[in-house]
Write an enzyme that holds these catalytic residues in place. Structure first.
Site, PDB file in Angstrom:
ATOM      1  N   HIS A 280       2.050 -17.578  10.709  1.00  0.00           N
ATOM      2  CA  HIS A 280       2.479 -16.593  10.513  1.00  0.00           C
ATOM      3  C   HIS A 280       1.840 -15.950   9.137  1.00  0.00           C
ATOM      4  O   HIS A 280       2.814 -14.231   8.632  1.00  0.00           O
ATOM      5  CB  HIS A 280       4.158 -17.392   9.892  1.00  0.00           C
TER       6      HIS A 280
ATOM      7  N   GLY B 267       0.487  -0.920  -0.403  1.00  0.00           N
ATOM      8  CA  GLY B 267      -0.403   0.077   0.234  1.00  0.00           C
ATOM      9  C   GLY B 267       1.085   1.290  -0.173  1.00  0.00           C
ATOM     10  O   GLY B 267       0.430   2.038  -0.779  1.00  0.00           O
TER      11      GLY B 267
ATOM     12  N   ARG C 197       9.048 -25.685   5.886  1.00  0.00           N
ATOM     13  CA  ARG C 197       8.480 -25.175   7.374  1.00  0.00           C
ATOM     14  C   ARG C 197       7.201 -25.578   7.896  1.00  0.00           C
ATOM     15  O   ARG C 197       7.195 -26.587   8.546  1.00  0.00           O
ATOM     16  CB  ARG C 197       7.745 -23.657   6.574  1.00  0.00           C
TER      17      ARG C 197
END
Lengths: 657, 245, 248
Positions: free
Chosen positions: A421, A65, A350
């Protein structure tokens, strides 16, 4: 809304209806390497003198943004930028530690745009759109140039040239970094560019403002309703286009590595107004976070997964073994990752590391408070490399750990546990990053576009800045070329209706005056999501979750207690609005997870695994994006499938054994 | 790309950024720093003169007289002294004026009442030196002392012990224990003021560029402050103890 | 553990505020300071009393949103942000005073929340390098000595929390301003605007009503990122040079 839907036949058929297939219509029909050039050539342009007549609202000031607002401001558009924090510099992109990928091939190690593209698609477990990912890889190099020009102090080698390191399961060194604060430095760069435009008068900054509704006029996104969080004033803002850069929804789990204020409200309000929400069940759970220390815990802190390079992960062989970890002899320890995955050991991806930790804790072998933790032990590394070397490599992470836990990781093993996360899902967008509502664009983590079912390390920063600096400013021009659109003001029925619904909701929240605090409900929601829609999901569990979420939503709307008034700073009111939206999103996440009866990336279905317990994809049934259309709270959402077609890359099953 | 600066529409719009900056706190501080350093140079010379008291009455009185005859006949009697006096006076005025201006800013920025109510707050802050803590009130006390000092030894309005010749005036004065006490207090305050002032002046002028520079500047400030205080205290104590008569 | 909190309560900007006392029992020493305030707010809410308003966001010490003056010290007794302060830094039975940042350019909005938009305006004045998107040269075209890059980085780690102002007896924001001037001034990309940046940022700093620096270093003592006092000296040098140059 929701016409011509059919009764589906797959899993969870009782929970949704199926609508027409959708397709991205913006990517040109040329080979993937030429698409972006072709698209920019085909797109209409806006004459520089016309730009200042066009206005764009941008919600969120993170990497996506902030960079979009700065760039559109530089181009001469009139930009209105919004953030809920007191300054645009606080956006949660700032917390990213590791780095940012770019296909610069400075190492001459065989990297290329194509390799970054390939790694990202593969890393996303073949659930992302080829066209978008290829473009991401293409513009990645420009990002580094832009950031360096802005003064981002990337790490450098002795010769003064940029340093890179390897990251997360790829074989080339393409990650640029600024110590452990890459996100901060990149965000400050974008923030400064943004503030420069504020000074130049092209960007109007609204801090401590929260978007609470989207204003859709004649089918086009034309404005937002925002609440001034200091005065409580409910304001309308209009523009020719609206951009959402409001980040991810990890806080649906209550505990995550997201900032306290991260929320889904902007995205969810747009979803309620007709924007499709894609793949909401894709969440990334990071294995190396500092474990929860008590019920009072407000958030989780991530530690770089580079720790797994030298640390060894283990739990006691017996759940009864409550000895001090240093007293537990080798033969009573289970180095479970090294045992199960002998070739990758502690360096498995992960999702695999996270799930393995969950399993050993489920078996009752977890360590620390509540049994939710595993040891990450550096004793061997210290013996092998010396304490000094370990300190040089991981000193700042060890300090952070010591600061938070009060334990000395040089003396006693660290405790880690997985935490939510990042969310790969988000509002559905096409190649132009335009949502299913014309004029509503979505960038950064808020959209679903680039990471498929799993995001690779150092790719979130890349995507945010790619979208904000290079993609959106080009694609939004094509939309704005038809503008400026007919002026809209408060008197328009759509605006009045939006304001009324916001005001009504605020009044409702303030008037319930029940017995439950907002946080207590949010925590309960988090527990449900973590238990049933976390690292491992099953048909049965997800159905339980949906039931519980619906009940909790009832409790919320009948028994929540929000004190105070609207006309002043009221943090409980802010939270209440966000939790109300999380309570709706949570159900959609579970439905999405339920209908995707395969395991892919961050989404692991217990029913879909190999004999060895590995994730098993079902490409024949699920090689599609699930884009959900809102039909009402508690009513069946409509699923629109966007088939994923791979032309440049062949789909393969992952293996890390 | 444009690098032209736009001035915010405030009361001072007519000024260029450069002109505004000349009125900024940083430039005001620089004025304080430069005027302070001029006074430090004066103090070094002054201390040198004072130490001549150990050379006996002739040497000391000749020094006092010579101050007025420097440069003669090119420069008229007391010419150099007057130039020095004017420079010093300007320095004092500039020093005090910048203090007043910055003090008002401080009050504007932090308010007049008690800023933090916590009784656990240390008056001397977290890590600032004690000398830094004494700067403002110590400075005012020093100013009062300087006026007394001038009344005593320059304008001879105050006459403890009487006498006219410089040497005798000095010796007679410092045979009074209370004069030595006043002098001692003033010199301790001076030392504290110099300890922070010298460091701060050099820092303000941009000399503090690294951790090493910071250490050196602090050491230099301490050394100079100690040398000046000891140098100034030697004569009065020697007189009080009867070493100089 | 048990603590007594004296907390500044002020309903809104320009309203009269006062310290109010709250006792909390059954706390864990592993709790963060802000989690303790969360617990307090849960209790206040269930008792029907207005919860304490305070700012925080990332709660991992990087966003700069949180900031409380605890026992008279900005960010409390440990050299980190307030969110990284844990109760193990206190003792059972402690009385802890909690106040907002205090400076005229940081007006209190409610309880412990202050308005720090003055910092944004200082950055707007010149805390950037003017490089429009797309106009950047190849990133490795201009090598930067590792030492310069490293010093620039040290200054660039500022999180804009405002503790420097809260701790400064003069209410000066020089450390904040100087950190940015130093960060950009040490890099070759920052040279073209080096003079104007120093002038414009210092002018804005003064315009906002911040006090002056007296080089006493209270700011660096509380800075969670350890921004060194040297940055202010660098700023002074740049400003004096820019203010006195005669070639325009």
């Amino acid at each position: 809304m929701a016409e011509n839907t059919t009764i589906p036949t797959g899993p969870g058929a009782d929970l949704y209806t199926e609508g027409h297939e959708i397709h991205d219509t913006k990517a040109p029909d040329v080979p993937v390497e030429q698409m972006w050039d072709q698209r920019r050539f085909d797109a209409s342009l806006v004459n520089p003198t016309n730009r200042r007549k066009m206005s764009v609202i941008i919600v969120g000031t993170g990497l996506a943004g902030g960079s979009a607002a700065a760039t559109l401001g530089e181009a001469g558009y009139h930009v209105k930028s919004f953030c809920y924090q007191d300054s645009p510099r606080r956006a949660h992109s700032i917390a990213a530690q590791g780095g940012i990928n770019a296909a610069k091939n400075y190492r001459n190690d065989g990297d290329s745009v194509y390799r970054l593209f390939y790694d990202t698609v593969k890393g996303g477990d073949y659930r992302s759109r080829e066209s978008n990912v290829y473009r991401l890889a293409q513009v990645s190099a420009n990002i580094i140039d832009q950031c360096v020009a802005q003064g981002v102090p990337f790490a450098r080698e002795y010769g003064g040239l940029l340093d890179t390191r390897s990251f997360g399961g790829v074989q080339v060194q393409r990650t640029f970094y600024a110590r452990g604060q890459t996100g901060q430095q990149l965000l400050i760069g974008a923030y400064q560019a943004l503030e420069r435009q504020v000074k130049a008068g092209t960007v109007e900054m609204h801090t401590r403002h929260e978007m609470l509704e989207l204003i859709v006029v004649d089918g086009k996104a034309r404005g937002i309703v925002a609440r001034d969080m200091v005065t409580g004033e409910v304001e309308t803002h209009f523009a020719d286009a609206v951009v959402l850069a409001s980040g991810g929804y990890g806080n649906v789990f209550f505990l995550s590595t997201n900032a306290m204020g991260c929320n889904v409200t902007a995205s969810w309000r747009a979803h309620r107004k007709g924007a499709y929400f894609a793949n909401p069940c894709y969440t990334q759970i990071h294995p190396t976070c500092i474990p929860v220390s008590g019920e009072y815990q407000s958030k989780l802190t991530l530690m770089s997964e580079s720790l797994r390079n030298d640390g060894r992960i283990w739990v006691p062989k017996s759940g009864e073994d409550k000895r001090d970890p240093r007293q537990i002899p080798e033969e009573d320890r289970d180095y479970y990752l090294e045992r199960i995955y002998p070739s990758f050991g502690n360096l498995v991806p992960r999702d695999i590391a996270s799930r393995a930790a969950k399993y050993v804790c489920d078996e009752g072998r977890g360590v620390g408070p509540g049994g939710l933790g595993v040891y990450l032990d550096f004793a061997d590394a210290i013996k092998r490399l010396g304490r000094k070397a370990v300190e040089n490599k991981y000193g700042n992470l060890f300090d952070m750990y010591a600061q938070i836990t009060g334990e000395n990781p040089y003396e006693t093993p660290m405790r880690i546990y997985p935490a939510v996360h990042y969310t790969m899902g988000g509002l559905w967008v096409d190649y132009d990053l335009e949502s299913s509502i014309p004029g509503l664009f979505v960038v950064g983590e808020a959209n679903f576009s680039d990471h498929g079912a799993n995001r690779l390390g150092a790719s979130a920063l890349m995507q945010g800045l790619a979208d904000g600096y290079f993609v959106l400013p080009n694609t939004i021009a094509n939309y704005l070329a038809d503008g400026p659109f007919e002026a809209v003001d408060d008197s328009h029925p759509a605006a009045a209706e939006a304001v009324a619904s916001v005001t009504e909701r605020i009044q409702k929240l303030l008037s319930i005056n029940g017995s439950r605090t907002v946080d207590s409900i949010h925590k309960e929601l988090g527990h449900i999501m973590w238990e049933y829609c976390g690292m491992e999901r099953s048909d049965e569990g997800l159905r339980t979750a949906i039931e519980k979420i619906r009940e909790l939503r009832e409790v919320f709307w009948s028994d929540v207690r929000v004190l105070g008034v609207n006309e002043e700073i009221n943090q409980a009111l802010e939270k209440a609005g966000r939790v109300a939206d999380f309570l709706e999103l949570a159900e959609l996440m579970c439905i999405d997870a339920l209908t995707r009866a395969e395991s892919c990336g961050g989404h692991f279905r217990a029913e879909s695994q190999t004999e060895d317990g590995e994730a098993l994809r079902h490409d024949d049934d699920y090689a599609h994006v699930s884009a959900w259309e809102f039909t009402g709270v508690g009513t069946k959402p409509v699923l629109h499938k966007e088939p994923l077609e791979y032309h440049a890359i062949e789909m393969k099953q992952r293996s890390y054994k | 790309m444009s690098t032209s600066r736009k001035v915010t529409p405030v009361a001072t719009t007519t000024l260029t950024p450069q002109a505004r900056a000349l009125r900024s706190t940083v430039v005001t501080k620089a004025v304080m720093a430069v005027s302070g350093l001029i006074m430090v140079l004066f103090l070094i010379a002054h201390m040198y003169g004072n130490l001549l008291v150990f050379g006996g009455p002739v040497m000391f009185n000749e020094y006092a007289a010579h101050l007025r005859t420097i440069g003669e006949p090119m420069i008229p009697y007391s010419g150099v002294l007057w130039v020095l006096r004017v420079v010093l006076l300007i320095s004092v005025v500039a020093h005090v004026a910048s203090v007043v201006k910055l003090w008002r800013r401080k009050v504007g920025a932090t308010g007049t009442g008690k800023r933090y109510l916590s009784s656990k707050r240390k008056a001397t802050g977290n890590q600032m030196t004690y000398s830094a803590f004494t700067m403002r009130w110590g400075g005012i006390t020093l100013l009062a002392y300087v006026i007394f000092h001038l009344l005593h030894l320059t304008w001879k309005v105050v006459n403890p012990g009487g006498a006219h010749e410089p040497y005798d005036r000095v010796v007679n004065s410092f045979q009074q224990w209370w004069m030595v006490l006043i002098y001692l207090i003033a010199m301790i305050l001076l030392g504290l003021h110099l300890r922070h002032g010298i460091w701060s002046a050099l820092t303000t002028l941009g000399a503090n560029t690294s951790a090493v520079a910071r250490r050196r500047l602090n050491l230099a400030a301490i050394a100079l402050a100690v040398v000046l205080v000891v140098g100034f205290l030697l004569p009065p104590f020697s007189i009080l103890l009867g070493l100089v008569k | 553990m048990k603590v007594t909190l004296n907390i500044w309560r002020q309903p809104k900007r320009d309203a009269q505020g006062k310290m109010e006392s709250y006792e909390l029992d059954g706390l864990s020493e592993h709790m963060s300071f802000l989690e303790m305030l969360d617990v307090l707010n849960e209790r206040l809410t269930s008792e029907g009393r207005d919860p304490v308003a305070f700012d925080s966001d990332c709660r991992e010490g990087i966003c700069g949103m949180c900031g409380l003056v605890i026992n008279g010290e900005a960010h409390g007794p440990s050299p980190t942000t307030t969110c990284q302060l844990h109760l193990r830094s206190f003792s059972d039975g402690d009385v802890i005073d909690v106040e907002p940042w205090r400076a005229e350019p940081f007006p209190v909005l409610k309880d412990l929340i202050v308005d720090r938009t003055s910092f944004d305006r200082i950055i707007q004045a010149g805390g950037y390098i003017s490089a429009n998107t797309g106009s950047a040269p190849e990133a490795n075209a201009a090598p930067i000595a590792q030492a310069d890059a490293s010093d620039a980085f040290d200054a660039a780690t500022c999180i804009g929390c405002g503790a420097c102002v809260a701790a400064c007896p003069n209410g000066s924001a020089m450390l904040f301003t100087a950190a940015k001037v130093t960060h950009l001034g040490l890099l070759p990309q920052g040279q073209p605007e080096r003079n104007s940046r120093a002038l414009d940022m210092v002018n804005q700093h003064d315009e906002e009503g911040f006090g002056n620096c007296t080089n006493i270093g209270e700011c660096t003592a509380v800075c969670p990122k350890g921004i060194p006092l040297e940055t202010i000296s660098r700023l002074n040098r740049d400003l004096l040079k820019a203010a006195t140059r005669t070639d325009g």
